[in-house]
Motif scaffolding. Structure first.
Motif, PDB file in Angstrom:
ATOM      1  N   THR B 333       0.858  -1.176   0.000  1.00 44.43           N
ATOM      2  CA  THR B 333       0.041   0.052  -0.164  1.00 44.43           C
ATOM      3  C   THR B 333       0.912   1.354   0.056  1.00 44.43           C
ATOM      4  OG1 THR B 333      -0.024  -0.088   2.498  1.00 44.43           O
ATOM      5  CG2 THR B 333      -2.056  -1.121   1.275  1.00 44.43           C
ATOM      6  N   GLN B 338      -5.597   1.571   1.368  1.00 43.59           N
ATOM      7  CA  GLN B 338      -5.861   0.887   2.414  1.00 43.59           C
ATOM      8  C   GLN B 338      -6.228  -0.436   2.156  1.00 43.59           C
ATOM      9  OE1 GLN B 338      -9.019   2.991   5.025  1.00 43.59           O
ATOM     10  NE2 GLN B 338      -9.268   4.083   3.038  1.00 43.59           N
ATOM     11  N   CYS B 362       4.151  -1.154   3.664  1.00 41.93           N
ATOM     12  CA  CYS B 362       3.422  -0.152   3.659  1.00 41.93           C
ATOM     13  C   CYS B 362       4.200   1.210   3.141  1.00 41.93           C
ATOM     14  CB  CYS B 362       2.861   0.027   5.091  1.00 41.93           C
ATOM     15  SG  CYS B 362       1.822  -1.043   5.436  1.00 41.93           S
ATOM     16  N   SER B 366      -0.426   5.365   3.876  1.00 36.55           N
ATOM     17  CA  SER B 366      -1.515   3.942   3.872  1.00 36.55           C
ATOM     18  C   SER B 366      -1.741   3.259   4.931  1.00 36.55           C
ATOM     19  CB  SER B 366      -0.986   3.333   2.585  1.00 36.55           C
ATOM     20  OG  SER B 366       0.323   2.569   2.991  1.00 36.55           O
ATOM     21  N   GLU B 367      -2.385   2.357   4.961  1.00 37.30           N
ATOM     22  CA  GLU B 367      -2.773   1.562   6.076  1.00 37.30           C
ATOM     23  C   GLU B 367      -2.603   0.326   5.523  1.00 37.30           C
ATOM     24  OE1 GLU B 367      -3.644   2.234   9.176  1.00 37.30           O
ATOM     25  OE2 GLU B 367      -2.851   4.244   9.172  1.00 37.30           O
ATOM     26  N   GLY B 368      -2.137  -0.946   5.955  1.00 37.99           N
ATOM     27  CA  GLY B 368      -2.165  -2.295   5.603  1.00 37.99           C
ATOM     28  C   GLY B 368      -2.344  -3.047   6.861  1.00 37.99           C
ATOM     29  N   SER B 391       5.733  -7.332   8.118  1.00 38.74           N
ATOM     30  CA  SER B 391       5.331  -5.919   7.751  1.00 38.74           C
ATOM     31  C   SER B 391       6.681  -5.058   7.546  1.00 38.74           C
ATOM     32  CB  SER B 391       4.755  -5.124   8.518  1.00 38.74           C
ATOM     33  OG  SER B 391       3.726  -6.048   9.215  1.00 38.74           O
ATOM     34  N   CYS B 398       2.844   5.629   7.648  1.00 36.83           N
ATOM     35  CA  CYS B 398       1.800   4.811   7.345  1.00 36.83           C
ATOM     36  C   CYS B 398       1.620   4.010   8.612  1.00 36.83           C
ATOM     37  CB  CYS B 398       2.426   3.952   6.192  1.00 36.83           C
ATOM     38  SG  CYS B 398       4.159   3.184   6.542  1.00 36.83           S
ATOM     39  N   SER B 400       0.765  -0.048   9.930  1.00 36.17           N
ATOM     40  CA  SER B 400       0.563  -1.634   9.597  1.00 36.17           C
ATOM     41  C   SER B 400       0.036  -2.211  10.858  1.00 36.17           C
ATOM     42  CB  SER B 400       2.024  -2.070   9.323  1.00 36.17           C
ATOM     43  OG  SER B 400       1.976  -3.644   9.346  1.00 36.17           O
TER      44      SER B 400
END
Lengths: 252, 479
Positions: B333, B338, B362, B366-368, B391, B398, B400
């Motif tokens: 991401t 997302q 990430c 963004s958000e993963g 991760s 970002c 995770s």
């Protein structure tokens, strides 16, 4: 080849190098010695182009080009190689893949095609023999799970593959036992030509028994306070750094 | 290079596939109701049982609400503003690729997918889905000789209704979840694959999905049935053209692996993720699930680099004894993307085994999230699971997250879970730089190394494409 003039460098406002002057010519081996915290590693990092250092003043020329205006990878393409004191791990990237990428990126920068795989492999085998390395080394992840000695040997292996004009060996002897030290030093010696130069950064005289320097410089408190021939290293080994420190401090 | 500059660099990459193909399309007006569903079914010339199946799904869907448990936030789509059917007007069936609309072929060339080349070099049979109708199917004859059916879902309903009727909805029931129900009601096309008993499919079966009409949701449906003792490797690759409004994609994939059968299902997904400011992008709400009978094996491999919002959990129901489920995932991401993705491994049978390898990357803002469920049911003696969730973070803006759920109802189970979080360090980049490797190339190298365990699971030609996609989605243009 390398011409450093009045180099002043700081990091986060703290002055580390306070006016370094150094000239290295092709075929020469220079040793830079000095007590901990004297700025040895900073000097190698600045030559290689690490960005967190602030160059306040002075210049570094390499083959008549202003090195400080180039990105680290461009400096590498010009033939500058740094053997790291603490080589970093890159999990999942094999030694082969890493070296292949490094060589081909340099070739690309010079407008050359990628090196054919067979030629690459042949060269790798040849250089591995030089450093008495095991074949399975090539498929291991870069520096991951390597012993201290393996990491250093891997640095010199990369140097052998990249054939730099100027190699800077930053504390290459640390973490090496005496046998590994001999092998690595022999490797470095065999790679010497009249065209390339080496800067050996070390704390101890030990490595210099194997890689014999033409010049020895003592770095103390951000300045080269003493230069001499290989005998200077022996003198330092014998007497320690204190007398040089005193001499330097008296001058101030 | 400073952390901030690095961040700036990776967040400044642009979507390279942002173009549209001007092909006349047959689109029905926006909105959804029973008449629309009848119209879709009519346009597709479907038998009555199919129409009724859709209507039943629709009625169930109207009673359901959109799930909100996933770690994503987005403006919910207005289902009355979506057009549920879009087909290129040219409805010819093609014997060879050369008959296909040249503009369409040009689109594939921009994507770097040359069908001719694929045919010649890799022996991949490609069933191309542009918007909702398959326009090209190759290698059909060769597969036909082995009794393998590989066709569009629409065609399967016409030509093999008994197989479709027997298996559709058996793994993902109509009412399974909100989006699966919607898909069951309005799906327009997709792929169908049947491998007869004991047949090892000699080539990778491949489908390229592509959303093309502005404002058209895509509701694909895929059904793969591997009969006893058979084997198939199935590839699904996706790219979508750039659009400003969000596009909804709600696919359903059902895999059935009968006794001793094996299915490898690989996905590379690169839909438009929205721009740098989080505007636009595809909503990807997918239900993927496989059912394993005795000694069967299902392996999901996915490389997810696209979409604005992803909600996807390829899962395995390990019903038969000794069956095996595997999930290998890379989810990237960047910017405002997302992703909430993971898997479910449901162990029902004795001696069932599952492996989960999840690699999240990430960047940007963004958000993963990894969300995984391992459930060992009471009769699953000696079930085993190994999960590894890693991760990799780039920058400090970002997020995770890992949500592992483990439910064990049998004491003989062995379940292992490992998780790590790491960052691409300036030290790693500088090390590469010093060896003459530029920053873009260095990031690609490090990321590919990190994902190696998953990329190794992909078929060769797909792995190369996936590596390129990883590089594209994380690199910016330097200076």
């Amino acid at each position: 080849m390398l011409n450093i003039k009045d180099l002043k460098v700081s990091i986060e406002g703290k002055s580390i190098l306070k006016g370094i002057n150094l000239e290295v010519k092709p075929g020469e081996v220079h040793a830079i010695m000095g007590p901990n915290g004297s700025g040895k590693s900073t000097l190698s990092s600045v030559i290689a182009g690490r960005e967190e250092y602030e160059v306040e003043d002075g210049s570094i020329n390499f083959n008549n080009e202003d090195l400080l205006s180039l990105d680290p990878e461009e400096r590498a393409h010009r033939g500058i190689f740094l053997s790291f004191q603490y080589p970093i791990e890159i999990p999942g990237v094999s030694v082969t893949n890493f070296i292949k990428t490094a060589i081909n990126e340099s070739r690309k920068a010079q407008g050359l095609d990628a090196m054919p795989a067979s030629k690459m492999l042949k060269k790798m085998r040849e250089k591995m023999r030089l450093l008495e390395m095991d074949q399975n080394f090539l498929s291991r992840s870069l520096n991951e799970g390597f012993s201290g000695g393996e990491k250093k040997r891997n640095e010199i292996f990369q140097m052998a593959m990249l054939e730099p004009k100027l190699a800077i060996l930053d504390e290459t002897d640390s973490g090496l036992d005496i046998d590994a030290l001999r092998i690595v030093a022999n490797g470095v010696n065999k790679l010497r030509t009249p065209e390339n130069a080496t800067i050996v950064i070390t704390h101890y005289q030990r490595l210099l028994d194997y890689i014999v320097p033409d010049f020895v410089h003592v770095l103390y408190n951000g300045k080269i306070v003493k230069s001499g021939g290989k005998d200077l290293a022996l003198e330092l080994e014998d007497k320690g750094y204190d007398w040089v420190k005193k001499e330097a401090d008296n001058l101030v | 290079m400073s952390e901030d500059e690095l961040l700036e660099e990776v967040t400044s990459s642009e979507y390279k596939y942002g173009f549209t193909t001007n092909i006349d399309a047959d689109t029905i007006p926006v909105g959804i109701n029973e008449d629309v569903i009848r119209l879709i079914s009519l346009k597709k010339n479907e038998p009555e049982w199919m129409t009724e199946w859709r209507l039943d799904a629709y009625r169930k869907w109207t009673k359901m609400t959109e799930p909100d448990w996933a770690h994503v936030s987005y403006e919910k789509p207005d289902f009355q503003k979506i057009s549920y059917y879009s087909a290129p007007k040219q409805k010819k069936q093609y014997e060879s690729i050369e008959d296909v609309d040249p503009e369409l072929l040009d689109t594939f060339k921009k994507l770097g997918i040359s069908l001719e080349e694929q045919k010649r070099l890799t022996g991949v049979a490609v069933d191309v889905v542009v918007d909702s109708v398959s326009v090209a199917t190759s290698f059909k004859k060769k597969l036909g000789e082995l009794g393998i059916i590989f066709c569009s879902f629409g065609e399967a309903i016409q030509e093999h209704p008994e197989l479709v009727k027997k298996y559709i909805g058996t793994v993902v029931p109509k009412q399974d979840n909100f989006y699966a129900a919607l898909n069951s009601a309005v799906f327009t096309d997709g792929s169908f694959c049947y491998i007869p008993k004991g047949v090892k499919c000699p080539m990778e079966l491949s489908t390229y999905f592509r959303i093309n009409q502005a404002g058209t949701g895509q509701f694909e449906r895929t059904l793969v049935v591997a009969d006893k003792g058979s084997y198939v490797s199935y590839l699904e690759g996706c790219t979508a053209p750039q659009r400003d409004e969000n596009q909804l994609h709600a696919a359903v994939v059902e895999l059935v692996a009968l006794d001793d059968a094996e299915i490898k299902y690989s996905t590379v997904q690169n839909w438009y993720p929205g721009d740098k400011n989080g505007k636009g992008g595809v909503f990807n709400f997918v239900t993927k699930r496989g059912l394993c009978e005795k000694n069967a094996k299902i392996s999901w491999t996915q490389v997810e680099t696209g979409s604005a919002v992803t909600w996807k959990y390829p899962s395995c129901i390990l019903k038969g004894e000794n069956s095996i489920g595997e999930f290998y995932s890379v989810a990237v991401t960047n910017n405002y993307q997302q992703a909430d993705t993971g898997t479910k491994m449901i162990h029902l049978g004795k001696n069932t085994k599952s492996t989960i390898i999840s690699k999240g990357i990430c960047a940007g803002k963004s958000e993963g999230s990894y969300r995984g469920l391992v459930r060992i049911m009471p009769r699953a003696e000696n079930a085993r699971n190994f999960s590894q969730c890693d991760s990799l973070l780039m920058g400090d803006k970002c997020g995770s997250h890992t949500f592992p759920y483990i439910e064990i109802k049998n004491k003989t189970a062995k379940v292992e879970h490992e998780a790590t979080t790491s960052k691409i360090g300036e030290d790693q980049i500088f090390y590469c730089n010093q060896r003459g490797i530029g920053t873009e190339e260095a990031i690609a190298l490090i990321v590919n190394g990190y994902c190696k365990d998953v990329l190794n699971q992909l078929p060769m030609e797909f792995a190369v494409e996936a590596q390129k996609l990883l590089a594209i989605s994380l690199e910016g243009s330097v200076g």
